[in-house]
Design a protein around this motif. Structure first.
Motif, PDB file in Angstrom:
ATOM      1  N   ASP A   1      87.256 -37.852 -10.167  1.00 40.42           N
ATOM      2  CA  ASP A   1      87.207 -38.062  -8.724  1.00 40.42           C
ATOM      3  C   ASP A   1      86.178 -39.130  -8.402  1.00 40.42           C
ATOM      4  OD1 ASP A   1      88.896 -36.037  -7.395  1.00 40.42           O
ATOM      5  OD2 ASP A   1      87.561 -34.601  -8.366  1.00 40.42           O
ATOM      6  N   MET A   2      86.567 -40.155  -7.660  1.00 43.93           N
ATOM      7  CA  MET A   2      85.584 -41.084  -7.134  1.00 43.93           C
ATOM      8  C   MET A   2      84.915 -40.356  -5.972  1.00 43.93           C
ATOM      9  SD  MET A   2      86.022 -43.423  -9.248  1.00 43.93           S
ATOM     10  CE  MET A   2      86.975 -42.381 -10.343  1.00 43.93           C
TER      11      MET A   2
ATOM     12  N   LEU B   1      86.017 -39.191  -2.353  1.00 46.73           N
ATOM     13  CA  LEU B   1      86.440 -40.438  -1.707  1.00 46.73           C
ATOM     14  C   LEU B   1      87.883 -40.810  -2.041  1.00 46.73           C
ATOM     15  CD1 LEU B   1      83.127 -42.416  -2.176  1.00 46.73           C
ATOM     16  CD2 LEU B   1      83.985 -41.323  -0.089  1.00 46.73           C
ATOM     17  N   ASP B   2      88.683 -39.823  -2.388  1.00 42.95           N
ATOM     18  CA  ASP B   2      90.131 -39.949  -2.521  1.00 42.95           C
ATOM     19  C   ASP B   2      90.616 -40.600  -3.808  1.00 42.95           C
ATOM     20  OD1 ASP B   2      90.233 -38.980   0.210  1.00 42.95           O
ATOM     21  OD2 ASP B   2      89.876 -41.035   0.831  1.00 42.95           O
ATOM     22  N   LEU B   3      90.090 -41.750  -4.181  1.00 40.22           N
ATOM     23  CA  LEU B   3      90.562 -42.422  -5.392  1.00 40.22           C
ATOM     24  C   LEU B   3      90.264 -41.562  -6.611  1.00 40.22           C
ATOM     25  CD1 LEU B   3      89.512 -46.171  -5.047  1.00 40.22           C
ATOM     26  CD2 LEU B   3      91.825 -45.231  -5.004  1.00 40.22           C
ATOM     27  N   ASP B   4      91.208 -41.509  -7.530  1.00 42.22           N
ATOM     28  CA  ASP B   4      91.029 -40.753  -8.768  1.00 42.22           C
ATOM     29  C   ASP B   4      91.532 -41.589  -9.931  1.00 42.22           C
ATOM     30  OD1 ASP B   4      90.253 -38.265  -7.419  1.00 42.22           O
ATOM     31  OD2 ASP B   4      92.340 -38.199  -6.778  1.00 42.22           O
TER      32      ASP B   4
ATOM     33  N   GLU C   1      95.688 -44.064 -15.382  1.00 39.30           N
ATOM     34  CA  GLU C   1      96.072 -44.678 -14.116  1.00 39.30           C
ATOM     35  C   GLU C   1      95.092 -44.327 -13.003  1.00 39.30           C
ATOM     36  OE1 GLU C   1      99.750 -42.956 -12.379  1.00 39.30           O
ATOM     37  OE2 GLU C   1      99.658 -41.525 -14.023  1.00 39.30           O
ATOM     38  N   ILE C   2      95.028 -45.207 -12.025  1.00 39.20           N
ATOM     39  CA  ILE C   2      94.293 -44.945 -10.792  1.00 39.20           C
ATOM     40  C   ILE C   2      95.314 -44.389  -9.818  1.00 39.20           C
ATOM     41  CG2 ILE C   2      92.981 -45.937  -8.883  1.00 39.20           C
ATOM     42  CD1 ILE C   2      91.975 -48.087 -10.839  1.00 39.20           C
ATOM     43  N   ILE C   3      94.988 -43.242  -9.213  1.00 37.98           N
ATOM     44  CA  ILE C   3      95.932 -42.611  -8.294  1.00 37.98           C
ATOM     45  C   ILE C   3      95.297 -42.408  -6.922  1.00 37.98           C
ATOM     46  CG2 ILE C   3      97.216 -41.487 -10.162  1.00 37.98           C
ATOM     47  CD1 ILE C   3      95.788 -38.846  -9.365  1.00 37.98           C
ATOM     48  N   ASP C   4      96.134 -42.075  -5.971  1.00 43.72           N
ATOM     49  CA  ASP C   4      95.757 -41.749  -4.594  1.00 43.72           C
ATOM     50  C   ASP C   4      95.218 -42.938  -3.803  1.00 43.72           C
ATOM     51  OD1 ASP C   4      96.624 -39.169  -5.040  1.00 43.72           O
ATOM     52  OD2 ASP C   4      94.622 -38.399  -5.493  1.00 43.72           O
ATOM     53  N   GLN C   5      95.681 -44.139  -4.153  1.00 40.53           N
ATOM     54  CA  GLN C   5      95.269 -45.319  -3.386  1.00 40.53           C
ATOM     55  C   GLN C   5      95.735 -45.218  -1.930  1.00 40.53           C
ATOM     56  OE1 GLN C   5      96.843 -45.516  -6.416  1.00 40.53           O
ATOM     57  NE2 GLN C   5      96.120 -47.266  -7.582  1.00 40.53           N
TER      58      GLN C   5
ATOM     59  N   GLU D   1      85.865 -48.291  -5.012  1.00 34.73           N
ATOM     60  CA  GLU D   1      86.757 -49.206  -5.741  1.00 34.73           C
ATOM     61  C   GLU D   1      86.117 -49.671  -7.047  1.00 34.73           C
ATOM     62  OE1 GLU D   1      89.217 -51.152  -2.003  1.00 34.73           O
ATOM     63  OE2 GLU D   1      87.350 -52.107  -2.633  1.00 34.73           O
ATOM     64  N   GLU D   2      84.845 -50.045  -7.000  1.00 32.89           N
ATOM     65  CA  GLU D   2      84.163 -50.507  -8.216  1.00 32.89           C
ATOM     66  C   GLU D   2      84.006 -49.381  -9.229  1.00 32.89           C
ATOM     67  OE1 GLU D   2      80.546 -52.354  -6.822  1.00 32.89           O
ATOM     68  OE2 GLU D   2      81.620 -54.178  -6.196  1.00 32.89           O
ATOM     69  N   SER D   3      83.718 -48.194  -8.764  1.00 33.73           N
ATOM     70  CA  SER D   3      83.592 -47.043  -9.659  1.00 33.73           C
ATOM     71  C   SER D   3      84.931 -46.747 -10.325  1.00 33.73           C
ATOM     72  CB  SER D   3      83.095 -45.818  -8.887  1.00 33.73           C
ATOM     73  OG  SER D   3      82.917 -44.729  -9.757  1.00 33.73           O
ATOM     74  N   ALA D   4      86.012 -46.781  -9.564  1.00 30.89           N
ATOM     75  CA  ALA D   4      87.346 -46.528 -10.128  1.00 30.89           C
ATOM     76  C   ALA D   4      87.688 -47.550 -11.206  1.00 30.89           C
ATOM     77  CB  ALA D   4      88.405 -46.532  -9.024  1.00 30.89           C
TER      78      ALA D   4
END
Length: 182
Positions: free
Chosen positions: A95-96, A112-115, A125-129, A150-153
């Protein structure tokens, strides 16, 4: 440095931006290493958020990274029957989030939604964009929070895709410790 003794009960309390309630669950402190604090979530752990709850039939260990990293990682182990963990459907789920903060035995962070996930077949994969974009507007994420997520993801995606620690076997030691506490 160990934050608590192994076996100490802890709670993870996640919110969404603006203090909106999100996932909440209990676990066990396992120990610490150079990567951060490790937490255990045995089978039967109840995960709950407003309007939804479930009891996991799988075992997980979590990593709270050092250095104020903007994510939280969960490593999942298939159930005893060999099934892949239910709604998670990922070997590794990251989880970001805002850097986690300990308040005694409660770990707090804002999801923060991005995973970033590593599926059981090895795909990363990056999901939940879409959720991330919707919540930027709906919840008013500040620009620095958007950039941080975004940078963390991207960093997590690159490290996981390259098989770097902690995404390549680091969790096995902690699964063994969790098993020994049962």
């Amino acid at each position: 440095m160990e934050r608590f003794e192994a076996g100490r009960p802890i709670t993870v309390a996640m919110t969404k931006w603006g203090g909106r309630p999100h996932w909440h669950w209990a676990g066990t402190y396992l120990g610490a290493d150079d990567e951060g604090d490790w937490l255990g979530y045995p089978a039967g752990t109840r995960y709950a958020k407003p309007g939804k709850a479930f009891d996991a039939d799988w075992v997980s260990v979590g990593l709270v990274p050092r250095h104020d990293a903007a994510h939280l990682t969960v490593f999942n182990r298939p159930t005893a029957t060999g099934d892949n963990p239910g709604p998670i459907n990922a070997e590794i789920y990251v989880d970001m989030a805002t850097p986690a903060v300990w308040e005694d035995t409660v770990l707090r962070s804002i999801d923060l939604d991005l995973d970033v996930v590593k599926r059981w077949d090895g795909a990363v994969e990056i999901i939940d964009q879409d959720e991330f974009e919707e919540h930027q507007l709906a919840y008013g994420y500040p620009p620095e929070i958007i950039t941080m997520a975004e940078e963390s993801a991207e960093r997590v995606y690159d490290a996981m895709s390259s098989g770097l620690a902690p995404y390549a076997g680091s969790a096995e030691r902690w699964f063994a410790i969790l098993d020994s506490l049962a």
